[in-house]
Design an enzyme around this catalytic site. Sequence first.
Site, PDB file in Angstrom:
ATOM      1  N   LYS A  52       1.347  -1.148   0.290  1.00  0.00           N
ATOM      2  CA  LYS A  52      -0.237  -0.139   0.212  1.00  0.00           C
ATOM      3  C   LYS A  52       1.040   1.220   0.558  1.00  0.00           C
ATOM      4  O   LYS A  52       0.569   2.166  -0.647  1.00  0.00           O
ATOM      5  CB  LYS A  52      -0.762   0.014   1.091  1.00  0.00           C
ATOM      6  N   SER A  68      -0.412   0.601   6.119  1.00  0.00           N
ATOM      7  CA  SER A  68      -0.946  -0.622   6.893  1.00  0.00           C
ATOM      8  C   SER A  68      -2.357  -1.439   6.648  1.00  0.00           C
ATOM      9  O   SER A  68      -3.219  -1.023   5.785  1.00  0.00           O
ATOM     10  CB  SER A  68      -2.054   0.101   8.402  1.00  0.00           C
ATOM     11  N   ASP A  69      -2.047  -2.550   7.389  1.00  0.00           N
ATOM     12  CA  ASP A  69      -3.434  -3.520   7.023  1.00  0.00           C
ATOM     13  C   ASP A  69      -2.942  -4.791   7.928  1.00  0.00           C
ATOM     14  O   ASP A  69      -2.401  -4.206   8.832  1.00  0.00           O
ATOM     15  CB  ASP A  69      -2.778  -4.111   6.062  1.00  0.00           C
ATOM     16  N   GLN A  70      -4.109  -5.015   8.038  1.00  0.00           N
ATOM     17  CA  GLN A  70      -4.605  -6.049   9.812  1.00  0.00           C
ATOM     18  C   GLN A  70      -5.717  -7.180   9.195  1.00  0.00           C
ATOM     19  O   GLN A  70      -6.388  -7.244   7.945  1.00  0.00           O
ATOM     20  CB  GLN A  70      -6.021  -4.595   9.795  1.00  0.00           C
ATOM     21  N   GLY A 105      -0.365  -4.874  10.281  1.00  0.00           N
ATOM     22  CA  GLY A 105       1.205  -4.087   9.369  1.00  0.00           C
ATOM     23  C   GLY A 105       1.389  -3.114   9.603  1.00  0.00           C
ATOM     24  O   GLY A 105      -0.209  -2.145   9.298  1.00  0.00           O
TER      25      GLY A 105
END
Length: 198
Positions: A52, A68-70, A105
Site C-alpha cells: 500500500k 497499514s493492513d490488518q 502491519g
Amino acid sequence: MPRLVLASGSPWRRQLLDRLGLPYAWLSPDIDETPRPGETPQALVHRLALAKASRVAEQYPDHLIIGSDQVAVFGAEILGKPGDEATACAQLARFSGQRVTFLTGLALVDTRRVSHRVCHERYDVVFRCLSDDEIARYVERERPLDSAGSFRMEGLGIALFEKLEGNDPNTLIGLPLIRLCALLREAGLDPLGDQGSW
C-alpha cells in the site's frame, strides 16, 4: 505541502493520524489483498502494508508514506473483512466466548532516502459470550462489513468484549500510533519536535 502521506482511504485511520497533529495528505491505494498460498498472517500484513505504501510512494517523492493492513486470526485461520451481513454474523458467532488475535502491519516508506521499515503489532480480544440476537442487532446497527473481525473498535464493538490485551489499543482500529511515532522519529519527523524542516 504536507510531507507525510497516509496510504489509506479509511476514515478511522485518518482520525487516528489526526491525533498526532501533523499535516498530511492521504490517498487510497488499489492493491489485491488476497493472501498467497502458505502465507503466514505476519507475512501477509507486512506485505500488504508495504504494498500500500509503495503504491502511493510512486506519486510522492520526498515524502514519508504510511501503509497499514490488518487481519484477524482465529486458530490457524486468517479472517479478512466479512463483506456481507451473513458472513459478519457467522464470524461473530464463532468468536463468542473466544480469543481472537488481530495483527496490524505497519510500513513507513521514505521516498527521500529510498528506504522503508515494516513491522506489525499484535492485539488480542476476548469476546464475551454473545447471543444470536445480540450479534444480529450489532451487525444491523454498526454494519462492520469492511472491518477485519466483523466489528468496529471505534464504535459499538466495545460492547462485544470481555477484555482486551495488547500494547496499543489503536492497533485494533488499524493504525498502531505508538509504533508509528517511533518509526517517524527514526525517520526524522518527531510529532513532538520542530516541524520546520518538513
